[in-house]
Design an enzyme around this catalytic site. Structure first.
Site, PDB file in Angstrom:
ATOM      1  N   ASP A  54      -4.879   6.099   7.594  1.00  0.00           N
ATOM      2  CA  ASP A  54      -3.748   5.452   6.925  1.00  0.00           C
ATOM      3  C   ASP A  54      -3.307   6.362   5.778  1.00  0.00           C
ATOM      4  O   ASP A  54      -4.072   7.228   5.332  1.00  0.00           O
ATOM      5  CB  ASP A  54      -4.210   4.089   6.410  1.00  0.00           C
ATOM      6  CG  ASP A  54      -3.153   3.372   5.604  1.00  0.00           C
ATOM      7  OD1 ASP A  54      -1.999   3.319   6.050  1.00  0.00           O
ATOM      8  OD2 ASP A  54      -3.482   2.879   4.510  1.00  0.00           O
ATOM      9  N   ASP A  68      -0.880   5.259   2.692  1.00  0.00           N
ATOM     10  CA  ASP A  68      -0.723   4.640   1.378  1.00  0.00           C
ATOM     11  C   ASP A  68      -2.032   4.037   0.879  1.00  0.00           C
ATOM     12  O   ASP A  68      -2.694   3.281   1.592  1.00  0.00           O
ATOM     13  CB  ASP A  68       0.351   3.546   1.441  1.00  0.00           C
ATOM     14  CG  ASP A  68       1.720   4.111   1.759  1.00  0.00           C
ATOM     15  OD1 ASP A  68       2.299   4.756   0.888  1.00  0.00           O
ATOM     16  OD2 ASP A  68       2.185   3.918   2.900  1.00  0.00           O
TER      17      ASP A  68
END
Length: 316
Positions: free
Chosen positions: A105, A107
């Site tokens: 991922d 963020d």
């Protein structure tokens, strides 16, 4: 991929085989201790406690900061005894620890910000967007609906601010470049897969050395955000689909993948990987997966795979 469910509980996971002497135990998991970087928290008192509880000797991955040992009967008691120290203890399967695919991922995982929140601050609606983001990350709101609602608030924003945000507001999470470089140096493919935006992932992926990146597309017209995202929207199902597709393309299985994330929309991806890591994650995420890192940085993913610090690569 983790064998018996007992592995997650931390107490003496094993396969039993009946012999003339009763039960013999073949350990199928490794306990990995990872301390906060620079803390050297795995000190003499930890080693002594392990010995007093009958645990096997530590094998150092980084003196004072990372070590591993075989699973043992009193591991739960050992964990309880070091809760005041900045040390993560996780069980990983002994077999197949080195992974050939990294799916990460972006963020609050590979970078320290939420890009949509940063856009909101610049647009003057930061408090509204951050409130929606927080609820979505905790799993209180449907990801797709929450994304569309937040992007609508950005309508009319000059797209040029994206370059300014990347240059002035985005910081990279500690250990990320080393994680990517080390895995790539050992033949792995590194993929950045985000529910955020391609306008950010392309730059972050290039900076950190990822082989590929996938994300949503902010629609821009005449240099302005129109307040919408191109369909189909990449959410939690798409993250899983990307992991499985990459595994097929590489002729490997999902057991050969390690995934890392922090939000509720990452849970299916983390559960689909052979090793799914919740990194400084929300409570719902930590409760939904087997491996959680709360003190270490992204190099923890290397220690979990059995790499020593001496084997780290600082650049590709």
């Amino acid at each position: 991929f983790y064998g018996q469910r007992g592995l997650a509980a931390g107490g003496g996971a094993c396969n039993k085989q009946r012999t003339s002497w009763g039960c013999s135990y073949h350990m199928v998991s490794i306990a990995v201790l990872i301390a906060a970087p620079g803390s050297h928290a795995i000190g003499p008192q930890v080693v002594e406690m392990l010995r007093d509880l009958g645990g096997p000797p530590l094998r150092w991955l980084a003196q004072g900061e990372a070590a591993e040992t075989d699973d043992f009967e009193q591991l739960a008691a050992f964990r309880a005894g070091i809760t005041s120290l900045p040390i993560d203890v996780n069980l990983v399967p002994r077999a197949g620890r080195r992974k050939r695919l990294l799916v990460a991922d972006m963020d609050s995982t590979m970078i320290e910000q939420e890009c949509i929140d940063e856009l909101g601050v610049v647009a003057g609606v930061g408090h509204r967007i951050k409130a929606i983001t927080a609820r979505a990350m905790r799993g209180e709101l449907d990801f797709v609906s929450a994304l569309k609602e937040r992007v609508r608030l950005l309508k009319g924003l000059d797209a040029a601010v994206i370059d300014n945000i990347i240059r002035e507001r985005i910081t990279f999470a500690p250990g990320g470049a080393t994680l990517v470089a080390t895995m790539k140096a050992n033949g792995a493919h590194a993929a950045l897969v985000s529910g955020g935006f391609r306008q950010f992932t392309s730059r972050v992926a290039a900076h950190l050395g990822f082989d590929s990146n996938e994300a949503n597309d902010l629609i821009i017209d005449n240099g302005k955000l129109v307040g919408a995202v191109a369909e189909p929207i990449l959410g939690q199902e798409a993250k899983v689909a990307t992991l499985l597709r990459l595994a097929r393309e590489m002729s490997i299985t999902r057991a050969d993948a390690i995934a890392v994330g922090d939000g509720a929309n990452d849970i299916p991806m983390l559960l689909s990987a052979g090793m799914g890591v919740a990194l400084h994650a929300k409570p719902k995420v930590q409760g939904g997966v087997r491996i959680a890192i709360n003190h270490g940085d992204l190099t923890a993913l290397l220690y979990l795979q059995g790499y020593s610090k001496a084997q780290f690569h600082l650049s590709v």
